[in-house]
Design a protein around this motif. Structure first.
Motif, PDB file in Angstrom:
ATOM      1  N   CYS A  99       0.842  -1.196   0.000  1.00 55.00           N
ATOM      2  CA  CYS A  99       0.000   0.000   0.000  1.00 55.00           C
ATOM      3  C   CYS A  99       0.879   1.248   0.000  1.00 55.00           C
ATOM      4  N   PRO A 100       0.741   2.106  -1.016  1.00 50.62           N
ATOM      5  CA  PRO A 100       1.434   3.395  -1.001  1.00 50.62           C
ATOM      6  C   PRO A 100       0.509   4.468  -0.422  1.00 50.62           C
ATOM      7  N   LEU A 101       1.085   5.446   0.240  1.00 48.27           N
ATOM      8  CA  LEU A 101       0.337   6.605   0.724  1.00 48.27           C
ATOM      9  C   LEU A 101       1.136   7.867   0.433  1.00 48.27           C
ATOM     10  N   ALA A 102       0.448   8.993   0.413  1.00 47.44           N
ATOM     11  CA  ALA A 102       1.104  10.287   0.249  1.00 47.44           C
ATOM     12  C   ALA A 102       1.387  10.944   1.598  1.00 47.44           C
ATOM     13  N   THR A 103       1.159  10.215   2.693  1.00 42.69           N
ATOM     14  CA  THR A 103       1.438  10.696   4.053  1.00 42.69           C
ATOM     15  C   THR A 103       2.229   9.623   4.794  1.00 42.69           C
ATOM     16  N   PRO A 104       2.977   9.996   5.832  1.00 50.69           N
ATOM     17  CA  PRO A 104       3.798   9.009   6.550  1.00 50.69           C
ATOM     18  C   PRO A 104       3.012   8.125   7.517  1.00 50.69           C
ATOM     19  N   THR A 105       1.724   8.365   7.663  1.00 50.93           N
ATOM     20  CA  THR A 105       0.896   7.523   8.531  1.00 50.93           C
ATOM     21  C   THR A 105      -0.448   7.295   7.879  1.00 50.93           C
ATOM     22  N   GLY A 106      -1.132   6.281   8.358  1.00 48.02           N
ATOM     23  CA  GLY A 106      -2.464   5.964   7.882  1.00 48.02           C
ATOM     24  C   GLY A 106      -2.921   4.664   8.506  1.00 48.02           C
ATOM     25  N   SER A 107      -3.965   4.091   7.931  1.00 46.39           N
ATOM     26  CA  SER A 107      -4.448   2.799   8.422  1.00 46.39           C
ATOM     27  C   SER A 107      -5.214   2.095   7.305  1.00 46.39           C
ATOM     28  N   MET A 108      -5.389   0.793   7.506  1.00 43.86           N
ATOM     29  CA  MET A 108      -6.171  -0.026   6.585  1.00 43.86           C
ATOM     30  C   MET A 108      -7.068  -0.942   7.399  1.00 43.86           C
ATOM     31  N   GLU A 109      -8.216  -1.244   6.845  1.00 43.51           N
ATOM     32  CA  GLU A 109      -9.132  -2.235   7.411  1.00 43.51           C
ATOM     33  C   GLU A 109     -10.077  -2.638   6.300  1.00 43.51           C
ATOM     34  N   GLY A 110     -10.853  -3.690   6.532  1.00 41.19           N
ATOM     35  CA  GLY A 110     -11.782  -4.081   5.487  1.00 41.19           C
ATOM     36  C   GLY A 110     -12.466  -5.390   5.755  1.00 41.19           C
ATOM     37  N   SER A 111     -12.823  -6.058   4.647  1.00 43.35           N
ATOM     38  CA  SER A 111     -13.509  -7.337   4.761  1.00 43.35           C
ATOM     39  C   SER A 111     -13.265  -8.175   3.508  1.00 43.35           C
ATOM     40  N   TYR A 112     -13.420  -9.484   3.688  1.00 40.16           N
ATOM     41  CA  TYR A 112     -13.382 -10.427   2.575  1.00 40.16           C
ATOM     42  C   TYR A 112     -14.784 -10.975   2.371  1.00 40.16           C
ATOM     43  N   GLN A 113     -15.165 -11.161   1.120  1.00 38.33           N
ATOM     44  CA  GLN A 113     -16.412 -11.816   0.802  1.00 38.33           C
ATOM     45  C   GLN A 113     -16.064 -13.271   0.503  1.00 38.33           C
ATOM     46  N   MET A 114     -16.724 -14.170   1.228  1.00 34.94           N
ATOM     47  CA  MET A 114     -16.402 -15.586   1.119  1.00 34.94           C
ATOM     48  C   MET A 114     -17.673 -16.392   0.895  1.00 34.94           C
ATOM     49  N   VAL A 115     -17.495 -17.620   0.460  1.00 36.93           N
ATOM     50  CA  VAL A 115     -18.625 -18.531   0.281  1.00 36.93           C
ATOM     51  C   VAL A 115     -18.246 -19.885   0.872  1.00 36.93           C
ATOM     52  N   ALA A 116     -19.210 -20.488   1.591  1.00 41.69           N
ATOM     53  CA  ALA A 116     -19.015 -21.816   2.176  1.00 41.69           C
ATOM     54  C   ALA A 116     -19.326 -22.882   1.131  1.00 41.69           C
ATOM     55  N   GLU A 117     -18.973 -24.114   1.446  1.00 41.81           N
ATOM     56  CA  GLU A 117     -19.182 -25.243   0.531  1.00 41.81           C
ATOM     57  C   GLU A 117     -20.662 -25.399   0.150  1.00 41.81           C
ATOM     58  N   ASN A 118     -21.572 -25.045   1.075  1.00 44.53           N
ATOM     59  CA  ASN A 118     -23.004 -25.182   0.800  1.00 44.53           C
ATOM     60  C   ASN A 118     -23.577 -24.004   0.007  1.00 44.53           C
ATOM     61  N   GLY A 119     -22.720 -23.040  -0.363  1.00 45.45           N
ATOM     62  CA  GLY A 119     -23.155 -21.905  -1.162  1.00 45.45           C
ATOM     63  C   GLY A 119     -23.517 -20.661  -0.364  1.00 45.45           C
ATOM     64  N   ASP A 120     -23.497 -20.770   0.974  1.00 47.83           N
ATOM     65  CA  ASP A 120     -23.804 -19.607   1.809  1.00 47.83           C
ATOM     66  C   ASP A 120     -22.676 -18.579   1.723  1.00 47.83           C
ATOM     67  N   ALA A 121     -23.024 -17.346   1.365  1.00 51.84           N
ATOM     68  CA  ALA A 121     -22.047 -16.254   1.301  1.00 51.84           C
ATOM     69  C   ALA A 121     -21.963 -15.586   2.669  1.00 51.84           C
ATOM     70  N   PHE A 122     -20.778 -15.132   3.027  1.00 49.14           N
ATOM     71  CA  PHE A 122     -20.586 -14.424   4.292  1.00 49.14           C
ATOM     72  C   PHE A 122     -19.400 -13.485   4.180  1.00 49.14           C
ATOM     73  N   GLU A 123     -19.354 -12.534   5.101  1.00 50.27           N
ATOM     74  CA  GLU A 123     -18.294 -11.532   5.121  1.00 50.27           C
ATOM     75  C   GLU A 123     -17.390 -11.789   6.326  1.00 50.27           C
ATOM     76  N   VAL A 124     -16.086 -11.588   6.134  1.00 52.21           N
ATOM     77  CA  VAL A 124     -15.091 -11.800   7.179  1.00 52.21           C
ATOM     78  C   VAL A 124     -14.336 -10.496   7.411  1.00 52.21           C
ATOM     79  N   GLU A 125     -14.203 -10.119   8.662  1.00 54.32           N
ATOM     80  CA  GLU A 125     -13.512  -8.866   9.011  1.00 54.32           C
ATOM     81  C   GLU A 125     -12.005  -8.966   8.799  1.00 54.32           C
ATOM     82  N   ILE A 126     -11.434  -7.924   8.204  1.00 55.93           N
ATOM     83  CA  ILE A 126      -9.983  -7.725   8.170  1.00 55.93           C
ATOM     84  C   ILE A 126      -9.703  -6.689   9.253  1.00 55.93           C
ATOM     85  N   PRO A 127      -8.862  -7.018  10.250  1.00 56.66           N
ATOM     86  CA  PRO A 127      -8.665  -6.079  11.352  1.00 56.66           C
ATOM     87  C   PRO A 127      -8.018  -4.778  10.899  1.00 56.66           C
ATOM     88  N   LYS A 128      -8.347  -3.703  11.597  1.00 59.25           N
ATOM     89  CA  LYS A 128      -7.703  -2.409  11.320  1.00 59.25           C
ATOM     90  C   LYS A 128      -6.246  -2.496  11.775  1.00 59.25           C
TER      91      LYS A 128
END
Length: 136
Positions: A99-128
């Motif tokens: 990740c490039p930034l134009a400032t010397p500090t920052g943060s990132m966080e987010g989520s992954y979209q995943m699917v289970a074997e049975n087809g159920d979709a779910f979201e997983v947290e990416i920690p800040k």
């Protein structure tokens, strides 16, 4: 030392959603940064662990990147680093990106979209996690 403690030391940030744990280790890369040109660069190592009973597949990602001025950027896309991995029960998937930034500090966080074997979709947290350049 337990394996979990060792992982916590290596990966300083983690979040668990259901049976999926996301761990993050982040490093400032001075050799790819140019502070005089307002460019700072970090690499981050992600480990996604499946502690469930069935396989899961990572289909997409959503990142919220905040720079040191409070300016937010959102990145949404398919898979990670060109891959849509299937993670077997009891195993993990690792990747490294940057990740490039134009400032010397920052943060990132987010989520992954995943699917289970049975087809159920779910979201997983990416920690800040913080992005911190050299002491100024």
């Amino acid at each position: 030392m337990t394996a979990t403690k060792a992982l916590d030391m290596l990966f300083g940030h983690s979040a668990t959603t259901g049976d999926i744990t996301v761990r993050v280790a982040v490093n400032y890369l001075a050799e790819q940064s140019a502070p005089g040109e307002d460019r700072w660069f970090w690499s981050y190592h992600i480990r996604i662990e499946n502690k469930g009973k069935g396989p899961v597949q990572l289909l997409g990602r959503r990142w919220l990147i905040l720079d040191g001025r409070g300016i937010a950027s959102e990145v949404i896309g398919e898979g990670v680093v060109g891959d849509m991995p299937v993670i077997a029960p009891g195993s993990s998937y690792d990747y490294v990106s940057g990740c490039p930034l134009a400032t010397p500090t920052g943060s990132m966080e987010g989520s992954y979209q995943m699917v289970a074997e049975n087809g159920d979709a779910f979201e997983v947290e990416i920690p800040k996690f913080p992005l911190q350049g050299p002491a100024v």
